[in-house]
Design a protein around this motif. Structure first.
Motif, PDB file in Angstrom:
ATOM      1  N   LEU A 121      -1.501  -9.224  -1.218  1.00  0.00           N
ATOM      2  CA  LEU A 121      -1.571  -7.724  -1.285  1.00  0.00           C
ATOM      3  C   LEU A 121      -1.130  -7.107  -2.700  1.00  0.00           C
ATOM      4  O   LEU A 121      -1.619  -6.360  -3.217  1.00  0.00           O
ATOM      5  N   GLU A 122       0.244  -7.895  -3.001  1.00  0.00           N
ATOM      6  CA  GLU A 122       0.718  -7.718  -4.436  1.00  0.00           C
ATOM      7  C   GLU A 122      -0.404  -7.805  -5.562  1.00  0.00           C
ATOM      8  O   GLU A 122      -0.411  -7.202  -6.514  1.00  0.00           O
ATOM      9  N   TYR A 123      -1.254  -8.992  -5.397  1.00  0.00           N
ATOM     10  CA  TYR A 123      -2.264  -9.341  -6.312  1.00  0.00           C
ATOM     11  C   TYR A 123      -3.265  -8.228  -6.305  1.00  0.00           C
ATOM     12  O   TYR A 123      -3.594  -7.788  -7.612  1.00  0.00           O
ATOM     13  N   TYR A 124      -3.772  -7.889  -5.477  1.00  0.00           N
ATOM     14  CA  TYR A 124      -4.970  -6.691  -5.327  1.00  0.00           C
ATOM     15  C   TYR A 124      -4.229  -5.455  -5.697  1.00  0.00           C
ATOM     16  O   TYR A 124      -4.884  -4.412  -6.088  1.00  0.00           O
ATOM     17  N   ALA A 125      -2.803  -5.223  -5.420  1.00  0.00           N
ATOM     18  CA  ALA A 125      -2.125  -3.914  -5.845  1.00  0.00           C
ATOM     19  C   ALA A 125      -1.927  -3.820  -7.338  1.00  0.00           C
ATOM     20  O   ALA A 125      -2.263  -2.887  -7.956  1.00  0.00           O
ATOM     21  N   PHE A 126      -1.550  -4.861  -8.092  1.00  0.00           N
ATOM     22  CA  PHE A 126      -1.397  -5.014  -9.335  1.00  0.00           C
ATOM     23  C   PHE A 126      -1.714  -5.705 -10.185  1.00  0.00           C
ATOM     24  O   PHE A 126      -2.039  -5.694 -11.696  1.00  0.00           O
ATOM     25  N   ASP A 127      -2.285  -6.974  -9.893  1.00  0.00           N
ATOM     26  CA  ASP A 127      -2.636  -7.824 -10.883  1.00  0.00           C
ATOM     27  C   ASP A 127      -4.194  -8.260 -10.892  1.00  0.00           C
ATOM     28  O   ASP A 127      -4.591  -9.461 -11.518  1.00  0.00           O
ATOM     29  N   ALA A 128      -5.087  -7.481 -10.208  1.00  0.00           N
ATOM     30  CA  ALA A 128      -6.253  -8.139  -9.980  1.00  0.00           C
ATOM     31  C   ALA A 128      -7.215  -7.229 -11.307  1.00  0.00           C
ATOM     32  O   ALA A 128      -8.279  -7.476 -11.424  1.00  0.00           O
ATOM     33  N   GLY A 129      -6.441  -6.503 -12.152  1.00  0.00           N
ATOM     34  CA  GLY A 129      -7.209  -5.993 -13.111  1.00  0.00           C
ATOM     35  C   GLY A 129      -8.127  -4.899 -12.834  1.00  0.00           C
ATOM     36  O   GLY A 129      -7.800  -3.998 -12.017  1.00  0.00           O
ATOM     37  N   VAL A 130      -9.606  -4.934 -13.255  1.00  0.00           N
ATOM     38  CA  VAL A 130     -10.427  -3.840 -12.779  1.00  0.00           C
ATOM     39  C   VAL A 130     -10.532  -4.051 -11.199  1.00  0.00           C
ATOM     40  O   VAL A 130     -11.219  -2.876 -10.828  1.00  0.00           O
TER      41      VAL A 130
END
Length: 316
Positions: A121-130
């Motif tokens: 969830l944190e990845y797709y919230a802040f770290d997935a770029g575009v």
């Protein structure tokens, strides 16, 4: 604020036990579908979401979560997997697999432990770029830290401390003291608030002496009664003795004088409750205020509002 959740007891810290895709010693302790999101608790106390539920929380297709699982153990790690594992390393060991496979009712359940869910969830919230997803950002803000584990435990009715709390006890104790206290021919707001109390409990609220929603209803309803001179329409309202259970601090002042209203006004009251209190914003404002004071988790408020307040049509 956007209401991203479809789903609408403090959880223990994650153990360091390694997670493998198929752990035959584990089983499903309890499972539940909440608003289309599968969740539950494994026999070792691990709270989880299913693959579809995690995808909904992250605002991505189910296949994206499946790809994370399939690439988890690759020798050459994709940047996405590396980023998620780096998030997990901040709080503990990285599991050998993203999910646990549990045979159940003739099918294999893909269970994603809460810690893995939060990292994804944190990845797709802040770290997935575009590919950052607004749903993931909003849900992460609601469920960060221990909130996701707490929400799962609460929704499925599981107590990680090994006891089974009676979530209806405080409400039931007040009902037992007051259900016949209004005189014949009158109704009181506390009994009429039963549906709202039930929805709050179903959303995961802990009903106690700080959650007295009938007061939040009774005060504006009394003001409406006086402003519209309803004594002249339905007859005089009366006072009745309302009592609180002994474990409530309010019990020191028992009995409390509270208004009850002629039964002829019950239809008018219910129309006011729906139009003014629930749809007019008073219910939402009450819950938001409790969240700000720390009396109610944000996720519980979101679930209760979603259950009780109809979605508003956009203005033309």
């Amino acid at each position: 604020m956007k209401k991203p959740l479809h789903i609408s007891k403090l959880a223990p810290k994650s153990t360091s036990k390694e997670i493998t895709p198929a752990q035959g010693s584990l089983s499903l302790e309890v499972e539940k579908d909440v608003g289309g999101i599968g969740m539950g608790v494994l026999s070792d106390g691990t709270p989880y979401l299913n693959q579809r539920g995690l995808a909904v929380l992250c605002g991505v297709q189910n296949a994206h979560i499946g790809t994370i699982s399939s690439q988890w153990g690759d020798a050459e790690q994709k940047p996405r997997i590396t980023a998620i594992k780096d998030i997990l390393k901040k709080s503990g060991p990285v599991p050998l697999a993203a999910h646990i496979e549990i045979p159940h009712n003739g099918r294999v359940q893909y269970c994603y432990p809460a810690d893995v869910c939060l990292a994804v969830l944190e990845y797709y919230a802040f770290d997935a770029g575009v590919n950052n997803q607004p749903e993931a950002r909003d849900n992460f803000r609601l469920l960060a830290g221990s909130k996701l584990r707490e929400m799962i435990y609460s929704q499925v009715g599981y107590d990680p401390n090994g006891t089974i709390p009676d979530v209806f006890k405080a409400w039931h104790d007040r009902l037992a003291l007051n259900y016949q206290s209004a005189p014949k021919g009158f109704f009181h707001v506390f009994n009429e608030a039963s549906t709202i109390y039930y929805e709050l409990i179903q959303a995961g609220a802990h009903i106690d002496s700080k959650t007295v929603i009938d007061i939040s209803i009774g005060i504006p309803w009394s003001a409406y009664w006086v402003a519209n001179k309803l004594d002249e329409v339905y007859g005089l309202r009366q006072k009745y003795p309302h009592r609180y259970p002994d474990d409530h601090p309010q019990a020191k002042s028992n009995p409390h004088e509270s208004w009850c209203y002629p039964l002829e006004a019950l239809g008018r009251y219910r129309q006011w409750l729906q139009d003014d209190y629930i749809e007019g914003g008073k219910f939402s404002n009450y819950l938001i205020g409790k969240v700000k004071r720390g009396d109610l988790p944000p996720s519980v408020a979101q679930l209760a509002i979603k259950a009780m307040v109809p979605p508003q049509l956009p203005a033309k």
